[in-house]
Design an enzyme around this catalytic site. Sequence first.
Site, PDB file in Angstrom:
ATOM      1  N   CYS A   2       0.838  -1.192   0.000  1.00  0.00           N
ATOM      2  CA  CYS A   2       0.000   0.000   0.000  1.00  0.00           C
ATOM      3  C   CYS A   2       0.877   1.248   0.000  1.00  0.00           C
ATOM      4  O   CYS A   2       1.896   1.306   0.685  1.00  0.00           O
ATOM      5  CB  CYS A   2      -0.959   0.093   1.189  1.00  0.00           C
ATOM      6  SG  CYS A   2      -2.082  -1.285   1.300  1.00  0.00           S
ATOM      7  N   ARG A  27       3.924  -0.297  -4.739  1.00  0.00           N
ATOM      8  CA  ARG A  27       3.660  -0.812  -3.397  1.00  0.00           C
ATOM      9  C   ARG A  27       2.335  -1.561  -3.294  1.00  0.00           C
ATOM     10  O   ARG A  27       2.028  -2.180  -2.271  1.00  0.00           O
ATOM     11  CB  ARG A  27       3.641   0.340  -2.380  1.00  0.00           C
ATOM     12  CG  ARG A  27       4.929   1.118  -2.329  1.00  0.00           C
ATOM     13  CD  ARG A  27       4.802   2.254  -1.350  1.00  0.00           C
ATOM     14  NE  ARG A  27       4.600   1.770   0.001  1.00  0.00           N
ATOM     15  CZ  ARG A  27       5.566   1.457   0.833  1.00  0.00           C
ATOM     16  NH1 ARG A  27       6.818   1.589   0.458  1.00  0.00           N
ATOM     17  NH2 ARG A  27       5.300   1.015   2.035  1.00  0.00           N
ATOM     18  N   TRP A  74      -2.779  -2.751  -1.639  1.00  0.00           N
ATOM     19  CA  TRP A  74      -2.443  -4.172  -1.773  1.00  0.00           C
ATOM     20  C   TRP A  74      -3.283  -4.861  -0.698  1.00  0.00           C
ATOM     21  O   TRP A  74      -3.031  -4.699   0.487  1.00  0.00           O
ATOM     22  CB  TRP A  74      -0.952  -4.401  -1.542  1.00  0.00           C
ATOM     23  CG  TRP A  74      -0.521  -5.810  -1.796  1.00  0.00           C
ATOM     24  CD1 TRP A  74      -0.110  -6.351  -2.978  1.00  0.00           C
ATOM     25  CD2 TRP A  74      -0.436  -6.871  -0.820  1.00  0.00           C
ATOM     26  NE1 TRP A  74       0.218  -7.682  -2.802  1.00  0.00           N
ATOM     27  CE2 TRP A  74       0.024  -8.026  -1.492  1.00  0.00           C
ATOM     28  CE3 TRP A  74      -0.704  -6.959   0.543  1.00  0.00           C
ATOM     29  CZ2 TRP A  74       0.232  -9.248  -0.851  1.00  0.00           C
ATOM     30  CZ3 TRP A  74      -0.515  -8.183   1.189  1.00  0.00           C
ATOM     31  CH2 TRP A  74      -0.051  -9.305   0.485  1.00  0.00           C
ATOM     32  N   ASN A 100      -1.687   2.150   5.686  1.00  0.00           N
ATOM     33  CA  ASN A 100      -0.799   1.097   5.185  1.00  0.00           C
ATOM     34  C   ASN A 100      -0.392   0.260   6.396  1.00  0.00           C
ATOM     35  O   ASN A 100       0.225   0.787   7.321  1.00  0.00           O
ATOM     36  CB  ASN A 100       0.420   1.771   4.528  1.00  0.00           C
ATOM     37  CG  ASN A 100       1.594   0.822   4.297  1.00  0.00           C
ATOM     38  OD1 ASN A 100       2.740   1.243   4.276  1.00  0.00           O
ATOM     39  ND2 ASN A 100       1.319  -0.441   4.118  1.00  0.00           N
ATOM     40  N   GLY A 101      -0.775  -1.011   6.403  1.00  0.00           N
ATOM     41  CA  GLY A 101      -0.427  -1.873   7.538  1.00  0.00           C
ATOM     42  C   GLY A 101      -1.586  -2.791   7.874  1.00  0.00           C
ATOM     43  O   GLY A 101      -2.499  -2.979   7.062  1.00  0.00           O
ATOM     44  N   GLU A 485      17.575 -17.497  -7.799  1.00  0.00           N
ATOM     45  CA  GLU A 485      17.155 -16.148  -8.185  1.00  0.00           C
ATOM     46  C   GLU A 485      16.570 -16.158  -9.604  1.00  0.00           C
ATOM     47  O   GLU A 485      15.567 -15.499  -9.877  1.00  0.00           O
ATOM     48  CB  GLU A 485      18.362 -15.201  -8.067  1.00  0.00           C
ATOM     49  CG  GLU A 485      18.129 -13.771  -8.493  1.00  0.00           C
ATOM     50  CD  GLU A 485      17.021 -13.049  -7.732  1.00  0.00           C
ATOM     51  OE1 GLU A 485      16.499 -13.576  -6.754  1.00  0.00           O
ATOM     52  OE2 GLU A 485      16.658 -11.942  -8.174  1.00  0.00           O
ATOM     53  N   LYS A 489      12.786 -14.975 -10.419  1.00  0.00           N
ATOM     54  CA  LYS A 489      12.492 -13.914 -11.399  1.00  0.00           C
ATOM     55  C   LYS A 489      11.454 -14.402 -12.393  1.00  0.00           C
ATOM     56  O   LYS A 489      10.474 -13.728 -12.673  1.00  0.00           O
ATOM     57  CB  LYS A 489      13.748 -13.502 -12.189  1.00  0.00           C
ATOM     58  CG  LYS A 489      14.763 -12.623 -11.556  1.00  0.00           C
ATOM     59  CD  LYS A 489      14.322 -11.253 -11.184  1.00  0.00           C
ATOM     60  CE  LYS A 489      13.597 -11.261  -9.867  1.00  0.00           C
ATOM     61  NZ  LYS A 489      14.314 -11.008  -8.662  1.00  0.00           N
ATOM     62  N   GLU A 492       7.877 -14.951 -10.811  1.00  0.00           N
ATOM     63  CA  GLU A 492       7.133 -13.780 -10.327  1.00  0.00           C
ATOM     64  C   GLU A 492       6.648 -12.878 -11.448  1.00  0.00           C
ATOM     65  O   GLU A 492       5.630 -12.217 -11.301  1.00  0.00           O
ATOM     66  CB  GLU A 492       7.898 -12.996  -9.253  1.00  0.00           C
ATOM     67  CG  GLU A 492       9.073 -12.203  -9.699  1.00  0.00           C
ATOM     68  CD  GLU A 492       9.729 -11.430  -8.555  1.00  0.00           C
ATOM     69  OE1 GLU A 492       9.051 -10.990  -7.626  1.00  0.00           O
ATOM     70  OE2 GLU A 492      10.963 -11.260  -8.618  1.00  0.00           O
ATOM     71  N   HIS A 508      18.154 -36.380  -7.051  1.00  0.00           N
ATOM     72  CA  HIS A 508      17.393 -36.836  -5.875  1.00  0.00           C
ATOM     73  C   HIS A 508      15.906 -36.523  -5.997  1.00  0.00           C
ATOM     74  O   HIS A 508      15.212 -36.444  -4.985  1.00  0.00           O
ATOM     75  CB  HIS A 508      17.991 -36.211  -4.615  1.00  0.00           C
ATOM     76  CG  HIS A 508      19.424 -36.573  -4.427  1.00  0.00           C
ATOM     77  ND1 HIS A 508      19.829 -37.793  -3.940  1.00  0.00           N
ATOM     78  CD2 HIS A 508      20.553 -35.895  -4.739  1.00  0.00           C
ATOM     79  CE1 HIS A 508      21.149 -37.843  -3.922  1.00  0.00           C
ATOM     80  NE2 HIS A 508      21.614 -36.698  -4.417  1.00  0.00           N
ATOM     81  N   LYS A 607       5.982  -4.336  -3.975  1.00  0.00           N
ATOM     82  CA  LYS A 607       7.432  -4.160  -3.871  1.00  0.00           C
ATOM     83  C   LYS A 607       7.920  -4.242  -2.433  1.00  0.00           C
ATOM     84  O   LYS A 607       8.942  -4.839  -2.146  1.00  0.00           O
ATOM     85  CB  LYS A 607       7.779  -2.793  -4.471  1.00  0.00           C
ATOM     86  CG  LYS A 607       9.256  -2.477  -4.486  1.00  0.00           C
ATOM     87  CD  LYS A 607       9.926  -3.195  -5.612  1.00  0.00           C
ATOM     88  CE  LYS A 607      11.424  -2.963  -5.639  1.00  0.00           C
ATOM     89  NZ  LYS A 607      12.087  -4.065  -6.355  1.00  0.00           N
TER      90      LYS A 607
HETATM   91  O1  M6R Z   1      12.861  -4.960   0.245  1.00  0.00           O
HETATM   92  P1  M6R Z   1      13.379  -6.329   0.535  1.00  0.00           P
HETATM   93  O2  M6R Z   1      14.691  -6.594  -0.130  1.00  0.00           O
HETATM   94  O3  M6R Z   1      13.432  -6.635   1.995  1.00  0.00           O
HETATM   95  O4  M6R Z   1      12.320  -7.302  -0.129  1.00  0.00           O
HETATM   96  C1  M6R Z   1      12.429  -8.683   0.005  1.00  0.00           C
HETATM   97  C2  M6R Z   1      11.517  -9.395  -0.956  1.00  0.00           C
HETATM   98  O5  M6R Z   1      10.191  -9.031  -0.739  1.00  0.00           O
HETATM   99  C3  M6R Z   1      11.893  -9.104  -2.408  1.00  0.00           C
HETATM  100  O6  M6R Z   1      13.213  -9.410  -2.689  1.00  0.00           O
HETATM  101  C4  M6R Z   1      10.969  -9.911  -3.371  1.00  0.00           C
HETATM  102  O7  M6R Z   1      11.249 -11.266  -3.254  1.00  0.00           O
HETATM  103  C5  M6R Z   1      11.141  -9.434  -4.806  1.00  0.00           C
HETATM  104  N1  M6R Z   1       9.859  -9.284  -5.432  1.00  0.00           N
HETATM  105  C6  M6R Z   1      11.931 -10.362  -5.650  1.00  0.00           C
HETATM  106  O8  M6R Z   1      12.073  -9.912  -6.954  1.00  0.00           O
END
Ligand code: M6R
Length: 612
Positions: A2, A27, A74, A100-101, A485, A489, A492, A508, A607
């Site tokens: 948010c 956000r 969000w 926000n929260g 990673e 990527k 997501e 395994h 984000k």
């Molecule tokens: O702001 P942060 O680095 O603490 O965020 C951690 C994760 O939420 C963040 O890396 C998330 O996994 C990303 N969307 C990955 O691309």
Amino acid sequence: MCGIVAYVGSREAAPLIVKGLKRLEYRGYDSSGIAVITDQALKVFKKKGKVKDLEVVLANQNNLGNIGIGHTRWATHGEPNDVNAHPHMSNSGRLAIIHNGIIENYASLKQMLLNKGYEFKSQTDTEVLVNFIEEIQKTKNCELPDAVRLALKDVVGAYAIVVLDKENPGQLVAARKGSPLVIGVGHEEYFFASDATPIIEYTKEVVYLDDLEIAIVNQDGLTIKNLQNEEQDPEIQTVELELEAIEKGGFDHFMLKEIFEQPKSIADCLRGRVNPDEAIIQLGGLRSHIGKLAKAKRIVFVACGTSWHAGLVGEYLFEELARINVEVEYASEFRYRNPIIKEGDFVIAISQSGETADTLAALEMAKSKGAVILGVCNVVGSSISRITEAGVYTHAGPEIGVASTKAFTAQVTVLTMMAIATAHAKGTLSDETYRQLLIEMAAIPEKVEKILEKSEEIKDISKLFTFASNFIFLGRGLNFPVALEGALKLKEISYIHAEGYPAAEMKHGPIALIDEDMPVVFIAIKDSSYEKVVSNIQEVKARKGRVIAIVSEGDRDVKSMVDFAIEVPKTHEVLQPLLTVIPLQLLSYYIAVLRGRNVDQPRNLAKSVTVE
Ligand code: M6R
């Protein structure tokens, strides 16, 4: 999660707030809304969907006054729809709130309010909060700042809120606990926002509100109080953020811009810290801690998502170079596990935003158990950077695409510098290797540039895998976190199911998935596990899997056995993740674009995850 924006001053509030919401859309983006006071009336406009959908609703509205609040959501409580969108109004129609929260004790507060005859239109915790404030305002017959303060004393949870009162059309009351809130201080005008990006166009002077503080803005200016009603001195800081850093600059997406910014962001991260000519590595933020780190018995990295992957790279680096025992923990697990923390343990949070709720809470818990807490953050002034004893900023610049790219390489760059500096202080690195590493580090931005020149080649490969349903990413050693990673990527932003594994683990279980429809991405560079990875490639090819390999420049052997090979320049083995991750970012990006996905704002994500 948010984004919130508020304004009071002499400008027209609504367009300014909407523009700010667009900057904060990373956000949360399932609905948005604004509330304004115009002609003595409190008006709320809100809409399911993106901020551009709200703009349609506002299209026929003329000047809506000079005060207002806005929110991009969000969803936590209640599905994304027009009713659950913020702002929420109190029953009398006097107050409007953005939040926000999460209010954790909203159910008991709601029951108390229902008993008193309050009615609720939405399913949100936020509507409960605004009515709770109204109830206090009525029963205690007090002004809004006092009602907010008294209400928050009984609230359990996290919040950044701004409240608007129809009876006080020049006043905004804000508060925070656990969710970020920045106040922009202009000339007879004030701004509130979840981060500084909606503000910097108008003023660079900001105040970061602290937890359990209330900010009141009215004709007397800005007053900050704590929940005990004691006035606090606002610390005005200057943000060093330029407008172009938060715009797309001709790229189709922020994510692509951020991928292509990596030669610069890594160089910015190294600047003034690594000097190969003089064989110096210095991290200003850790000046008095490197010696202590060198003596540490244990380091624990806490992080989430991509930052957790950077932590895994950090584990390899610190163990290999500095011979220190390292553990990497998901912050969300660590904080609830009653972990054993001994005096003198270092707990290091890695976070792009510096606001991730679980990482923040893990750090607070570690501090309470006596650990030395450090931070590796990108966002200057963020909550994590403020609660840690010391730390290093990654200087990657604002990362707006929800999928983290340049923040990851900057985190790995910082962790590499930390590991080298610690190892040097500890004496576990020979002078020659130390010098060699500094020279190689300084050359990384140029090598990343060379990989980016292959973007068309990677795009062509992506076209052949656009409609794959699954992907496996495999790597060993330092490239195992890179495999994780790469898989994160892809899933997501393209919504393709993808798994990352240590290459040897394939036997395994995951090997059962391999057939002619399964794309397998190998990181197969010439390092100490090269031969073993080559054997794993053979195992996949023997089962007809389709292999894309990230290989070292000039490696013809792997090229001859795989379907596609993407070359990366050679560097020291411990620096390889900074290069091998780049083609994986591009591969995911192009596949997602070809599938028509919204790469900057993928579904269900946000984000900055400020709820647990
Ligand atoms: O702001 P942060 O680095 O603490 O965020 C951690 C994760 O939420 C963040 O890396 C998330 O996994 C990303 N969307 C990955 O691309």
